[in-house]
Design an enzyme around this catalytic site. Structure first.
Site, PDB file in Angstrom:
ATOM      1  N   SER B  20      57.764   8.242  76.599  1.00  0.00           N
ATOM      2  CA  SER B  20      58.500   9.488  76.336  1.00  0.00           C
ATOM      3  C   SER B  20      58.106  10.515  77.400  1.00  0.00           C
ATOM      4  O   SER B  20      58.223  10.217  78.589  1.00  0.00           O
ATOM      5  CB  SER B  20      58.197   9.956  74.910  1.00  0.00           C
ATOM      6  OG  SER B  20      58.959  11.065  74.572  1.00  0.00           O
ATOM      7  N   HIS B  47      62.563   8.064  76.183  1.00  0.00           N
ATOM      8  CA  HIS B  47      63.276   9.193  75.564  1.00  0.00           C
ATOM      9  C   HIS B  47      63.811  10.097  76.655  1.00  0.00           C
ATOM     10  O   HIS B  47      63.108  10.414  77.616  1.00  0.00           O
ATOM     11  CB  HIS B  47      62.313  10.019  74.690  1.00  0.00           C
ATOM     12  CG  HIS B  47      61.824   9.266  73.495  1.00  0.00           C
ATOM     13  ND1 HIS B  47      60.675   9.586  72.841  1.00  0.00           N
ATOM     14  CD2 HIS B  47      62.351   8.208  72.832  1.00  0.00           C
ATOM     15  CE1 HIS B  47      60.496   8.768  71.812  1.00  0.00           C
ATOM     16  NE2 HIS B  47      61.499   7.903  71.802  1.00  0.00           N
ATOM     17  N   ASP B 140      56.941   7.893  67.972  1.00  0.00           N
ATOM     18  CA  ASP B 140      57.893   6.785  68.040  1.00  0.00           C
ATOM     19  C   ASP B 140      57.196   5.601  68.719  1.00  0.00           C
ATOM     20  O   ASP B 140      56.431   5.790  69.668  1.00  0.00           O
ATOM     21  CB  ASP B 140      59.136   7.221  68.839  1.00  0.00           C
ATOM     22  CG  ASP B 140      60.281   6.212  68.732  1.00  0.00           C
ATOM     23  OD1 ASP B 140      60.285   5.413  67.778  1.00  0.00           O
ATOM     24  OD2 ASP B 140      61.157   6.237  69.613  1.00  0.00           O
TER      25      ASP B 140
END
Lengths: 275, 200
Positions: B20, B47, B140
């Site tokens: 991310s 992401h 996540d």
């Protein structure tokens, strides 16, 4: 070798739904449907898929919940603004040349993109000669679409999308706010027929000038994709347009040679005129 | 006893990577050292903003010797290729080792979500999957790593001390007993030397 119990359970689950209720999810792409089944299982407190299968067979209200969760897709007004811009600049000029226009919005879910299309047709001055068939197999989603009432908190995002899509007015011209809701203007749905239609099992819609079906095909396996694309091909006039989701394509499909790309990035195709 | 650090990649069929915040630089460093005969496909969820253009694909293609591309639905997964989840789509692996996309709701406030890729890849590849979790500011991927581990796969976290944003690898480490916790530099060493040793 140990049998893949989970796979058997999923097969039986989907077969039970088909045999009992006629909804066929067996040709859906497996990875996503599996995720949805597991999500459903957790949400409704089941430990096994087969326990859920048993309840679905004996209790239609459980099935109702399942079909709702299975078909609900996440959407928004003017999703992918560049697509709507392309529709406005590249496709609408063709549509303007017809005395009347028939549009099929297949898999419209809760209707956000139908209202987006209606706004676009209005701004281009061809709404009054257009008939829009907006279909989905999910009756609950269709109800939301018919009512045209959405959450007010999303309107800011929609407004941004609308501007990026080349909107000519202000997005707030198209709804009025009441409490926490944005109620879409009735004039937008005047020429829209919301109808139940299942792409997997139902037939052709005749003589369409434009078919939109965005982010539906990615959930289907290759065979079902080809079947549905053939349905679209047969439902379009020669020279009609097919608009798919930004990651969907006609490449390697059975109808590839009947269409030419108009906008490769935004996935808009035109049925080739014959003769 | 000193931990042997070289992975026998021929025992595996696929690598999944979740990353991310801080991802662009970490991936650039990681990919820069992969040899061109690298034997596995690499699937990446990073992401990013949904309107992100494909600059990142171009960038990685310039700095990495393997072909880097955006994942396409129904695409056959090929060895020695790096696939990125497209912005605003979940990336999944199908039983027949093809790629699938979905616009299902966000998971961990993310689409694409690392958990979605990791879980579906673990279902398909089981013990033949390597899951790598890198820098990021949310959790996540932790659940996905747990499932990879549960199915017998091999799990690697970036050492949080080495990560620009430690939360993501730390969340995975807190949830799962990782097989390796490595700095980026140590990871690149494993990639470079994949064919020079033959045991774990």
């Amino acid at each position: 070798m140990k049998a893949d119990i989970e796979k058997i359970e999923i097969d039986l689950f989907l077969e039970a739904i088909f045999k009992c209720y006629g909804y066929d999810f067996q040709l859906y792409a497996r990875a996503s449907i599996k995720r949805r089944i597991k999500h459903l299982m957790k949400k409704n407190g089941y430990n096994r898929i087969s326990d859920m299968t048993s309840d679905i067979l004996h209790d239609p209200s459980v099935f109702e919940k399942v079909v709702y969760d299975f078909s609900i897709t996440v959407t928004e007004m003017f999703r992918d603004p560049s697509f709507y811009q392309s529709l406005r600049n590249k496709i609408i000029p063709y549509l303007k040349t017809y005395p009347f226009i028939k549009i099929w919005h297949a898999g419209c879910a809760t209707g956000e993109e139908v209202y987006s299309l209606a706004i676009l047709l209005k701004e281009e001055g061809i709404y009054n000669k257009a008939t829009i068939f907006a279909t989905d197999f999910n009756e609950h989603a269709l109800d939301v679409a018919r009512q045209g009432i959405y959450s007010l908190k999303d309107t800011q995002k929609y407004s941004t999308n609308y501007q990026k899509a080349g909107g000519k007015a202000s997005f707030s011209d198209y709804y009025y706010a009441r409490y926490n809701s944005a109620i879409m203007r009735k004039s937008l749905s005047k020429n829209v027929t919301f109808a139940n239609h299942n792409l997997v099992t139902d037939g052709v819609f005749g003589e369409m000038h434009l078919i939109l079906c965005r982010n539906v095909l990615i959930y289907f396996n290759k065979d079902l994709q080809n079947k549905v694309l053939t349905l679209f091909n047969e439902s379009l006039i020669h020279g009609g347009f097919l608009a798919l989701g930004s990651k969907e394509t006609l490449s390697f499909s059975s109808i590839e040679n009947d269409f030419k790309p108009i906008d490769k990035k935004n996935k808009i195709f035109r049925k080739i005129k014959k003769g | 006893m000193k931990q042997k650090s070289i992975l026998d990649f021929t025992k595996f069929k696929c690598i999944v990577i979740g990353v991310s915040a801080g991802g662009m630089e970490s991936l650039t460093r990681l990919f820069a050292h992969i040899p061109k005969d690298f034997p596995l496909p690499i699937l990446v969820v990073q992401h990013m903003h949904k309107l992100q253009n494909d600059y990142f694909i171009t960038h990685h293609n310039c700095t990495c010797i393997l072909p880097v591309k955006e994942a396409e639905e129904k695409e056959k997964i090929r060895s020695g290729t790096i696939y990125f989840a497209p912005p605003d789509y979940h990336l999944l692996v199908e039983e027949d080792e093809t790629l699938a996309l979905s616009v299902d709701e966000k998971v961990n406030y993310s689409r694409p979500s690392i958990d979605v890729l990791f879980e579906s890849a673990a279902d398909v590849y089981k013990e033949k999957l390597i899951g790598i979790i890198l820098t990021g500011a949310n959790n996540d991927g932790a659940e996905g790593i747990r499932i990879i581990k549960q199915k017998g796969g091999f799990t690697i976290a970036q050492n949080p001390k080495d990560a620009e944003f430690p939360v993501m690898p730390q969340s995975a480490i807190d949830l799962v007993e990782m097989d390796r916790i490595l700095s980026l530099k140590e990871m690149t060493t494993e990639f470079i030397r994949w064919d020079q040793e033959d045991e774990i």
